[in-house]
Scaffold this motif. Structure first.
Motif, PDB file in Angstrom:
ATOM      1  N   VAL A  64      11.672 -22.755  18.458  1.00 41.12           N
ATOM      2  CA  VAL A  64      10.229 -22.691  18.192  1.00 41.12           C
ATOM      3  C   VAL A  64       9.792 -21.242  18.040  1.00 41.12           C
ATOM      4  O   VAL A  64       8.999 -20.898  17.147  1.00 41.12           O
ATOM      5  N   GLN A  65      10.318 -20.370  18.900  1.00 41.62           N
ATOM      6  CA  GLN A  65       9.981 -18.948  18.813  1.00 41.62           C
ATOM      7  C   GLN A  65      10.488 -18.342  17.511  1.00 41.62           C
ATOM      8  O   GLN A  65       9.810 -17.529  16.873  1.00 41.62           O
ATOM      9  N   MET A  66      11.675 -18.747  17.087  1.00 42.82           N
ATOM     10  CA  MET A  66      12.237 -18.254  15.835  1.00 42.82           C
ATOM     11  C   MET A  66      11.379 -18.666  14.653  1.00 42.82           C
ATOM     12  O   MET A  66      11.136 -17.883  13.726  1.00 42.82           O
ATOM     13  N   LEU A  67      10.885 -19.895  14.669  1.00 42.53           N
ATOM     14  CA  LEU A  67      10.007 -20.372  13.595  1.00 42.53           C
ATOM     15  C   LEU A  67       8.692 -19.598  13.583  1.00 42.53           C
ATOM     16  O   LEU A  67       8.144 -19.297  12.514  1.00 42.53           O
ATOM     17  N   ALA A  68       8.182 -19.279  14.766  1.00 41.75           N
ATOM     18  CA  ALA A  68       6.900 -18.567  14.853  1.00 41.75           C
ATOM     19  C   ALA A  68       7.035 -17.107  14.439  1.00 41.75           C
ATOM     20  O   ALA A  68       6.160 -16.566  13.741  1.00 41.75           O
ATOM     21  N   ASP A  69       8.112 -16.455  14.860  1.00 39.95           N
ATOM     22  CA  ASP A  69       8.270 -15.022  14.612  1.00 39.95           C
ATOM     23  C   ASP A  69       8.962 -14.709  13.300  1.00 39.95           C
ATOM     24  O   ASP A  69       8.766 -13.628  12.726  1.00 39.95           O
ATOM     25  N   GLY A  70       9.813 -15.650  12.837  1.00 42.01           N
ATOM     26  CA  GLY A  70      10.591 -15.374  11.634  1.00 42.01           C
ATOM     27  C   GLY A  70      11.529 -14.207  11.817  1.00 42.01           C
ATOM     28  O   GLY A  70      11.775 -13.424  10.890  1.00 42.01           O
ATOM     29  N   GLY A  71      12.076 -14.070  13.017  1.00 36.83           N
ATOM     30  CA  GLY A  71      12.910 -12.921  13.313  1.00 36.83           C
ATOM     31  C   GLY A  71      14.327 -13.057  12.807  1.00 36.83           C
ATOM     32  O   GLY A  71      14.713 -14.041  12.159  1.00 36.83           O
ATOM     33  N   ALA A  72      15.125 -12.032  13.106  1.00 39.35           N
ATOM     34  CA  ALA A  72      16.528 -12.019  12.703  1.00 39.35           C
ATOM     35  C   ALA A  72      17.328 -12.985  13.574  1.00 39.35           C
ATOM     36  O   ALA A  72      16.920 -13.302  14.697  1.00 39.35           O
ATOM     37  N   PRO A  73      18.455 -13.460  13.084  1.00 38.02           N
ATOM     38  CA  PRO A  73      19.310 -14.340  13.896  1.00 38.02           C
ATOM     39  C   PRO A  73      19.686 -13.662  15.209  1.00 38.02           C
ATOM     40  O   PRO A  73      19.841 -12.441  15.280  1.00 38.02           O
ATOM     41  N   ALA A  74      19.840 -14.465  16.252  1.00 31.75           N
ATOM     42  CA  ALA A  74      20.160 -13.919  17.575  1.00 31.75           C
ATOM     43  C   ALA A  74      21.091 -14.867  18.312  1.00 31.75           C
ATOM     44  O   ALA A  74      21.061 -16.080  18.094  1.00 31.75           O
TER      45      ALA A  74
END
Length: 369
Positions: A64-74
């Motif tokens: 969910v955080q990845m979808l919200a931030d659109g950040g790099a893979p982690a």
């Protein structure tokens, strides 16, 4: 990620972005192997599992955080919590590394192609960078059954693509999802760890003898994901009404059918006819094939008589030792359904090189690498 191809393919077709969490490494006893994925779309819908429930909530929040931030893979690591059994962790005692990334279907053509191939039932491999330079982390390369890929610097440069495609093709032939390492030498300075997701054609279970035990075994084989073939020379017994779970229903003499059908090392052959005019020519053929399992139904007396006839037919002792007879594990089975469970249990134990003993009598990790 090929454990959830239908939903991911649907999201890709609809151009829906989603966050993908994939198990990329495991240590010790863990519920699910590398390559298993969980995905969450922008509406909060979730599909898949990566730990059988232990850390799903925490991974869901990362998605969910990845979808919200659109950040790099982690990457994130989850392991057993000794201080608090209810903390985020694997109560089975192992550790898993999870790669979380944002998937934009419009720019992930390789993923879409691989999912489409899986949905069509074709053998395919998808190579995913799980360790390396951040700009390459999470990138994918699709390799089809003929070993063909797209070499346009997808994973960094053309040389890396070709190296990954070569190793992915080997994994595809072996039918095994695994991590491979490329680069770091003279051909390419970049060192990458690539997880090769493999989807092969379904293994076959060939059941000879259209009896009640075969009907139950065909249902059990279907449930386990086998391509089920039932073969009998008697058309009155080999009917679709009696075998609704069979993918292939063949009316032919068993040994003649086995002479021209395609099998491989994952195939299981179950001879349930216990009639010498069918059994002997069939087992002569079956025991000489490079299949994973050959079993035959019958009493111990029938088994001894069968072995004598096979020896008379000049079947080598090295082949006779491959025969699982009487077929199945000792579960005290009597009904066709119970017998089917004992047979598939033996097939699974033999395929996985397991003991077939109660887990309570063993030691060490339950889930093998």
């Amino acid at each position: 990620m090929l454990n959830i191809p239908d939903t991911l393919h649907h999201w890709c077709e609809e151009r829906r972005p989603f966050a993908l969490a994939t198990v990329v490494n495991v240590t010790g006893s863990t519920p699910l192997p590398p390559g298993t994925s969980l995905a969450v779309n922008a509406a909060g819908a979730v599909v898949g599992s990566i730990s059988g429930g232990c850390v799903e909530a925490a991974v869901y929040e990362l998605c969910v955080q990845m979808l919200a931030d659109g950040g790099a893979p982690a990457r994130a690591r989850f392991g057993y919590s000794h201080d608090d059994a209810f903390a985020v962790g694997l109560t089975c005692g192992g550790e898993i590394d999870v790669l979380v990334q944002l998937i934009e279907p419009e720019t992930q053509g390789h993923l879409s192609a691989a999912l489409k191939a899986v949905m069509a039932g074709r053998s395919t491999a998808l190579a995913q960078v799980v360790q390396g330079p951040l700009p390459l982390l999470g990138r994918t390369l699709h390799i089809d059954a003929e070993g063909r890929g797209t070499y346009h610097g997808t994973l960094g440069d053309e040389r890396v693509d070709r190296s990954v495609a070569t190793q992915a093709s080997a994994q595809l032939r072996a039918g095994r999802t695994a991590c491979v390492e490329v680069g770091g030498g003279g051909t390419s300075p970049q060192h990458l760890v690539v997880l090769v997701h493999v989807h092969g054609s379904r293994p076959r279970i060939l059941i000879f003898g259209a009896i009640d035990f075969a009907a139950a075994l065909s249902e059990a084989g279907h449930y386990l994901g086998y391509r089920v073939t039932v073969c009998d020379a008697r058309p009155v017994f080999a009917t679709r009404a009696r075998f609704p779970y069979a993918d292939d229903l063949i009316v032919e003499w068993p040994h003649r059918y086995l002479e021209h059908t395609e099998v491989d090392t994952r195939s299981a052959i179950c001879v349930l006819t216990h009639d010498t005019k069918f059994d002997i020519p069939l087992l002569q053929r079956a025991l000489g094939l490079p299949v994973g399992y050959v079993g035959a139904m019958g009493s111990r007396r029938t088994h001894e008589q069968r072995l004598a006839l096979l020896r008379d037919a000049a079947v080598p002792q090295t082949q006779l030792t491959r025969l699982h007879s009487p077929i199945g594990l000792d579960l005290g089975a009597r009904t066709p359904q119970e017998t089917a469970i004992s047979i598939v249990a033996e097939i699974l134990a033999h395929t996985n090189r397991a003991t077939g003993l109660p887990l309570s009598l063993g030691t060490g990790p339950i889930h093998r690498p």
